[in-house]
Design a protein around this motif. Structure first.
Motif, short mmCIF file in Angstrom:
data_model
loop_
_atom_site.label_atom_id
_atom_site.label_comp_id
_atom_site.label_asym_id
_atom_site.label_seq_id
_atom_site.Cartn_x
_atom_site.Cartn_y
_atom_site.Cartn_z
N LEU A 74 45.11 40.08 7.17
CA LEU A 74 44.77 41.29 7.32
C LEU A 74 44.41 41.76 9.20
N PHE A 75 43.83 41.14 8.99
CA PHE A 75 42.73 40.88 10.56
C PHE A 75 43.96 40.76 11.59
N VAL A 85 31.60 43.03 9.13
CA VAL A 85 30.63 43.12 10.19
C VAL A 85 29.24 42.96 8.96
N ILE A 86 29.33 43.98 7.95
CA ILE A 86 27.68 43.88 6.81
C ILE A 86 28.06 42.50 5.76
N LEU A 121 36.69 51.34 9.19
CA LEU A 121 36.11 50.50 7.93
C LEU A 121 36.49 48.48 7.58
N LEU A 122 37.47 48.85 7.95
CA LEU A 122 37.56 47.47 8.05
C LEU A 122 36.33 46.34 9.16
#
Length: 70
Positions: A40-41, A11-12, A5-6
């Motif tokens: 977070l990434f 990407v979008i 989901l992340l």
């Protein structure tokens, strides 16, 4: 599931982020946005690297929690 989901959300929305954030002058708001967006990434990547080391040698990343907890 949260990883997928992340990744999907990054990407979008990346095209909008490039247009609205990276094309502008650096301000306090843009710095806060980037820190909030990518912390977070980066934390997830660090966790994966420390959980699944590439070799048996102790990596730099595996020592980070020891220094932070002191």
């Amino acid at each position: 599931y949260e990883t997928a989901l992340l990744s999907f959300e990054y990407v979008i929305t990346f095209d909008r982020e490039v247009r609205l954030v990276w094309g502008r002058k650096v301000t306090g708001a843009t710095v806060l946005y980037v820190l909030n967006r990518y912390w977070l990434f980066l934390e997830y990547i660090t966790q994966v690297v420390t959980t699944f080391p590439i070799s048996e040698k102790v990596s730099f990343f595996s020592r980070i929690p020891m220094y932070l907890s002191a």
